[in-house]
Design a protein around this motif. Structure first.
Motif, PDB file in Angstrom:
ATOM      1  N   ILE A 217      52.050  29.326  38.599  1.00  0.00           N
ATOM      2  CA  ILE A 217      51.029  30.149  37.964  1.00  0.00           C
ATOM      3  C   ILE A 217      49.699  29.409  38.030  1.00  0.00           C
ATOM      4  O   ILE A 217      49.543  28.329  37.464  1.00  0.00           O
ATOM      5  N   LEU A 218      48.742  29.992  38.729  1.00  0.00           N
ATOM      6  CA  LEU A 218      47.430  29.375  38.884  1.00  0.00           C
ATOM      7  C   LEU A 218      46.460  29.809  37.796  1.00  0.00           C
ATOM      8  O   LEU A 218      45.637  29.026  37.338  1.00  0.00           O
ATOM      9  N   LYS A 219      46.566  31.072  37.398  1.00  0.00           N
ATOM     10  CA  LYS A 219      45.630  31.604  36.411  1.00  0.00           C
ATOM     11  C   LYS A 219      46.274  32.762  35.669  1.00  0.00           C
ATOM     12  O   LYS A 219      46.964  33.582  36.258  1.00  0.00           O
ATOM     13  N   LYS A 220      46.018  32.828  34.361  1.00  0.00           N
ATOM     14  CA  LYS A 220      46.490  33.943  33.547  1.00  0.00           C
ATOM     15  C   LYS A 220      45.288  34.544  32.826  1.00  0.00           C
ATOM     16  O   LYS A 220      44.656  33.886  32.005  1.00  0.00           O
ATOM     17  N   THR A 221      44.994  35.785  33.135  1.00  0.00           N
ATOM     18  CA  THR A 221      43.921  36.495  32.454  1.00  0.00           C
ATOM     19  C   THR A 221      44.531  37.420  31.416  1.00  0.00           C
ATOM     20  O   THR A 221      45.752  37.445  31.211  1.00  0.00           O
ATOM     21  N   ALA A 222      43.700  38.216  30.766  1.00  0.00           N
ATOM     22  CA  ALA A 222      44.205  39.167  29.775  1.00  0.00           C
ATOM     23  C   ALA A 222      45.050  40.257  30.427  1.00  0.00           C
ATOM     24  O   ALA A 222      45.896  40.871  29.764  1.00  0.00           O
ATOM     25  N   VAL A 226      47.891  35.149  38.261  1.00  0.00           N
ATOM     26  CA  VAL A 226      47.746  34.828  39.685  1.00  0.00           C
ATOM     27  C   VAL A 226      48.762  33.744  39.997  1.00  0.00           C
ATOM     28  O   VAL A 226      48.759  32.677  39.372  1.00  0.00           O
ATOM     29  N   ARG A 227      49.648  34.028  40.956  1.00  0.00           N
ATOM     30  CA  ARG A 227      50.730  33.108  41.297  1.00  0.00           C
ATOM     31  C   ARG A 227      50.655  32.693  42.761  1.00  0.00           C
ATOM     32  O   ARG A 227      50.262  33.487  43.623  1.00  0.00           O
ATOM     33  N   LYS A 228      51.080  31.474  43.018  1.00  0.00           N
ATOM     34  CA  LYS A 228      51.224  30.988  44.385  1.00  0.00           C
ATOM     35  C   LYS A 228      52.711  30.909  44.707  1.00  0.00           C
ATOM     36  O   LYS A 228      53.446  30.097  44.149  1.00  0.00           O
ATOM     37  N   TYR A 229      53.169  31.793  45.606  1.00  0.00           N
ATOM     38  CA  TYR A 229      54.584  31.864  45.972  1.00  0.00           C
ATOM     39  C   TYR A 229      54.864  30.989  47.191  1.00  0.00           C
ATOM     40  O   TYR A 229      54.086  30.950  48.143  1.00  0.00           O
ATOM     41  N   LYS A 310      61.592  36.731  56.877  1.00  0.00           N
ATOM     42  CA  LYS A 310      61.014  35.648  56.098  1.00  0.00           C
ATOM     43  C   LYS A 310      59.665  36.078  55.552  1.00  0.00           C
ATOM     44  O   LYS A 310      58.778  36.485  56.295  1.00  0.00           O
ATOM     45  N   VAL A 311      59.513  35.998  54.231  1.00  0.00           N
ATOM     46  CA  VAL A 311      58.238  36.269  53.575  1.00  0.00           C
ATOM     47  C   VAL A 311      57.496  34.942  53.474  1.00  0.00           C
ATOM     48  O   VAL A 311      58.025  33.976  52.912  1.00  0.00           O
ATOM     49  N   GLU A 312      56.304  34.890  54.030  1.00  0.00           N
ATOM     50  CA  GLU A 312      55.589  33.617  54.134  1.00  0.00           C
ATOM     51  C   GLU A 312      55.027  33.126  52.805  1.00  0.00           C
ATOM     52  O   GLU A 312      54.498  32.022  52.723  1.00  0.00           O
ATOM     53  N   GLY A 313      55.126  33.925  51.779  1.00  0.00           N
ATOM     54  CA  GLY A 313      54.560  33.521  50.499  1.00  0.00           C
ATOM     55  C   GLY A 313      53.068  33.762  50.479  1.00  0.00           C
ATOM     56  O   GLY A 313      52.526  34.527  51.278  1.00  0.00           O
ATOM     57  N   GLY A 314      52.369  33.106  49.560  1.00  0.00           N
ATOM     58  CA  GLY A 314      50.933  33.285  49.429  1.00  0.00           C
ATOM     59  C   GLY A 314      50.541  33.507  47.990  1.00  0.00           C
ATOM     60  O   GLY A 314      51.305  33.215  47.058  1.00  0.00           O
ATOM     61  N   ILE A 315      49.353  34.048  47.798  1.00  0.00           N
ATOM     62  CA  ILE A 315      48.805  34.247  46.462  1.00  0.00           C
ATOM     63  C   ILE A 315      48.955  35.712  46.074  1.00  0.00           C
ATOM     64  O   ILE A 315      48.523  36.601  46.814  1.00  0.00           O
ATOM     65  N   ALA A 316      49.554  35.965  44.926  1.00  0.00           N
ATOM     66  CA  ALA A 316      49.762  37.331  44.447  1.00  0.00           C
ATOM     67  C   ALA A 316      49.278  37.460  43.008  1.00  0.00           C
ATOM     68  O   ALA A 316      49.416  36.532  42.213  1.00  0.00           O
ATOM     69  N   VAL A 372      54.632  44.395  38.771  1.00  0.00           N
ATOM     70  CA  VAL A 372      53.953  44.901  39.964  1.00  0.00           C
ATOM     71  C   VAL A 372      53.164  43.747  40.552  1.00  0.00           C
ATOM     72  O   VAL A 372      52.419  43.055  39.839  1.00  0.00           O
ATOM     73  N   LEU A 373      53.334  43.515  41.860  1.00  0.00           N
ATOM     74  CA  LEU A 373      52.650  42.424  42.551  1.00  0.00           C
ATOM     75  C   LEU A 373      51.753  42.993  43.651  1.00  0.00           C
ATOM     76  O   LEU A 373      52.153  43.927  44.360  1.00  0.00           O
ATOM     77  N   ILE A 374      50.574  42.416  43.782  1.00  0.00           N
ATOM     78  CA  ILE A 374      49.674  42.738  44.885  1.00  0.00           C
ATOM     79  C   ILE A 374      49.234  41.423  45.523  1.00  0.00           C
ATOM     80  O   ILE A 374      48.710  40.540  44.836  1.00  0.00           O
ATOM     81  N   TRP A 375      49.455  41.296  46.826  1.00  0.00           N
ATOM     82  CA  TRP A 375      49.009  40.099  47.531  1.00  0.00           C
ATOM     83  C   TRP A 375      47.485  40.089  47.611  1.00  0.00           C
ATOM     84  O   TRP A 375      46.850  41.143  47.748  1.00  0.00           O
ATOM     85  N   LEU A 376      46.906  38.895  47.537  1.00  0.00           N
ATOM     86  CA  LEU A 376      45.453  38.743  47.585  1.00  0.00           C
ATOM     87  C   LEU A 376      45.017  38.183  48.936  1.00  0.00           C
ATOM     88  O   LEU A 376      45.719  37.368  49.541  1.00  0.00           O
ATOM     89  N   GLU A 377      43.850  38.626  49.394  1.00  0.00           N
ATOM     90  CA  GLU A 377      43.286  38.125  50.648  1.00  0.00           C
ATOM     91  C   GLU A 377      42.958  36.638  50.538  1.00  0.00           C
ATOM     92  O   GLU A 377      43.190  35.867  51.448  1.00  0.00           O
ATOM     93  N   GLU A 378      42.384  36.255  49.422  1.00  0.00           N
ATOM     94  CA  GLU A 378      41.999  34.864  49.207  1.00  0.00           C
ATOM     95  C   GLU A 378      41.862  34.627  47.711  1.00  0.00           C
ATOM     96  O   GLU A 378      41.701  35.558  46.928  1.00  0.00           O
ATOM     97  N   PHE A 379      41.934  33.360  47.330  1.00  0.00           N
ATOM     98  CA  PHE A 379      41.791  33.022  45.925  1.00  0.00           C
ATOM     99  C   PHE A 379      41.420  31.549  45.805  1.00  0.00           C
ATOM    100  O   PHE A 379      41.954  30.703  46.527  1.00  0.00           O
ATOM    101  N   SER A 380      40.502  31.255  44.907  1.00  0.00           N
ATOM    102  CA  SER A 380      40.094  29.875  44.667  1.00  0.00           C
ATOM    103  C   SER A 380      40.013  29.624  43.165  1.00  0.00           C
ATOM    104  O   SER A 380      39.569  30.495  42.405  1.00  0.00           O
ATOM    105  N   LEU A 381      40.436  28.444  42.744  1.00  0.00           N
ATOM    106  CA  LEU A 381      40.367  28.072  41.337  1.00  0.00           C
ATOM    107  C   LEU A 381      39.044  27.418  40.974  1.00  0.00           C
ATOM    108  O   LEU A 381      38.822  27.072  39.814  1.00  0.00           O
TER     109      LEU A 381
END
Length: 382
Positions: A217-222, A226-229, A310-316, A372-381
């Motif tokens: 878990i990278l970030k939790k909003t209200a 945001v998770r990195k799989y 194979k699911v490559e993972g990523g940020i969701a 419900v999960l949606i993959w993100l194009e990009e994400f930065s902390l």
């Protein structure tokens, strides 16, 4: 949960003088403020910012080695909740600690708070980065996951955010530590919004004791996490709709032995249905295979209607909810999540996944865990 990933990049000091905290931290000695004016302002996180406008002189020289302190925090903070603990000698005896629902004014009080959290919870602290953000200020970003062991269902509480740590230029030690949570807007002490966030996370979600894809878990909003799989393998078949079960018997048949080697494979959780198009009409149903499996060593499916991938993972981005699912509910959740992501300036990919963790025939609806999960194009902390 994935192991803590620490960056070891040391950020160079920046020239701007900017010390921030929820409330004014310990004041610097008066001799440092000749010919200076103080301006107080509140920013969007409801924290006080102290801007120092310099006239006719450069910032005072100090012996504080901020770069060394950044490196020190990278080494020290991961011990926050283990038996070693943090190094108390790095802090002034009078140190102002604040988070939205807790405050202490001494290092002893701060350490007592840490010990209390270790007793009531099983904290898992993950440090993401440490940066110098002012001449006498260092900011850290972190995730903390705590399992409340006193309640029978042991709810998992998740907090992410930043800590702004002030440095006393006379001692070179930390004199303040102010936490800001990503999940709330009013971070000042005492925050009713913060207390409500804690209580909301005490609700019951039943997660089966089965293997599931690993994520951090990278970030939790209200509104979402945001998770990195990490990568994982699924066996999948065509489905009819997101909340449907068409194809479920085919994919579970594969793990129950209907494969080229009649090999039985342990069950995992969740069951995914994935929509690949914007209309959420092109759907597959998927079962995750155990993480130690390699796709090249798995038995072939007996049916042409199922396949391995194979699911490559990523940020969701993930929205969690309970209850029984139907197509209208899932589409409503997907729409709400996508709207929140766009409002927050993120770029969601087309389609979504529905994760169902529970057997609907054996689980009360109000404790079901759905996502419900949606993959993100990009994400930065940053």
């Amino acid at each position: 949960m994935a192991n803590t990933q620490l960056s070891h990049h040391i950020f160079r000091p920046i020239p701007a003088v900017h010390v921030s905290s929820t409330k004014p931290t310990t004041r610097l000695p008066l001799q440092f403020f000749k010919n200076k004016s103080l301006a107080l302002k509140a920013d969007q996180n409801s924290k006080w910012a102290i801007g120092l406008s310099l006239v006719d002189q450069s910032p005072p020289k100090s012996t504080v080695d901020t770069e060394r302190l950044v490196g020190f925090l990278y080494d020290d903070l991961p011990h926050l909740f283990d038996d070693q603990g943090i190094d108390r000698t790095a802090y002034d005896e009078v140190v102002k600690f604040r988070d939205p629902i807790t405050k202490h004014d001494t290092i002893s009080g701060y350490l007592f708070n840490i010990a209390l959290l270790k007793t009531l919870f099983k904290p898992n602290f993950q440090l993401h980065w440490v940066k110098q953000t002012g001449p006498y200020e260092i900011t850290t970003r972190w995730t903390m996951i705590m399992k409340f062991i006193l309640l029978p269902w042991k709810p998992e509480l998740v907090f992410t955010g930043t800590s702004v740590m002030g440095i006393n230029p006379d001692t070179g030690k930390f004199c303040s530590h102010v936490d800001f949570w990503d999940s709330i807007k009013k971070n000042d002490y005492f925050s009713q919004e913060g207390l409500l966030d804690v209580f909301k996370q005490l609700r019951i979600y039943k997660t089966p004791d089965l293997e599931s894809p690993k994520y951090q878990i990278l970030k939790k909003t209200a509104n979402y996490e945001v998770r990195k799989y990490t990568p994982f393998i699924v066996v999948e078949a065509n489905g009819d709709k997101l909340a449907g079960s068409t194809g479920f018997n085919d994919v579970t048949g594969y793990i129950f032995g209907k494969n080229s080697r009649s090999e039985k494979i342990p069950m995992t959780t969740p069951v995914f249905t994935q929509a690949f198009d914007a209309e959420l009409s092109k759907v597959s149903i998927q079962v995750v295979l155990p993480l130690e499996k390699d796709i090249s060593s798995l038995p072939d499916p007996n049916q042409e209607t199922i396949s391995l991938r194979k699911v490559e993972g990523g940020i969701a981005a993930v929205l969690k909810f309970s209850g029984r699912t139907n197509e209208d509910i899932v589409r409503e959740k997907e729409k709400a999540l996508r709207s929140s992501l766009i409002n927050d300036g993120l770029k969601p990919k087309t389609g979504c996944l529905l994760a169902r963790y529970n057997d609907p025939g054996r689980t009360w609806s109000f404790v079901m865990r759905n996502e419900v999960l949606i993959w993100l194009e990009e994400f930065s902390l940053d």
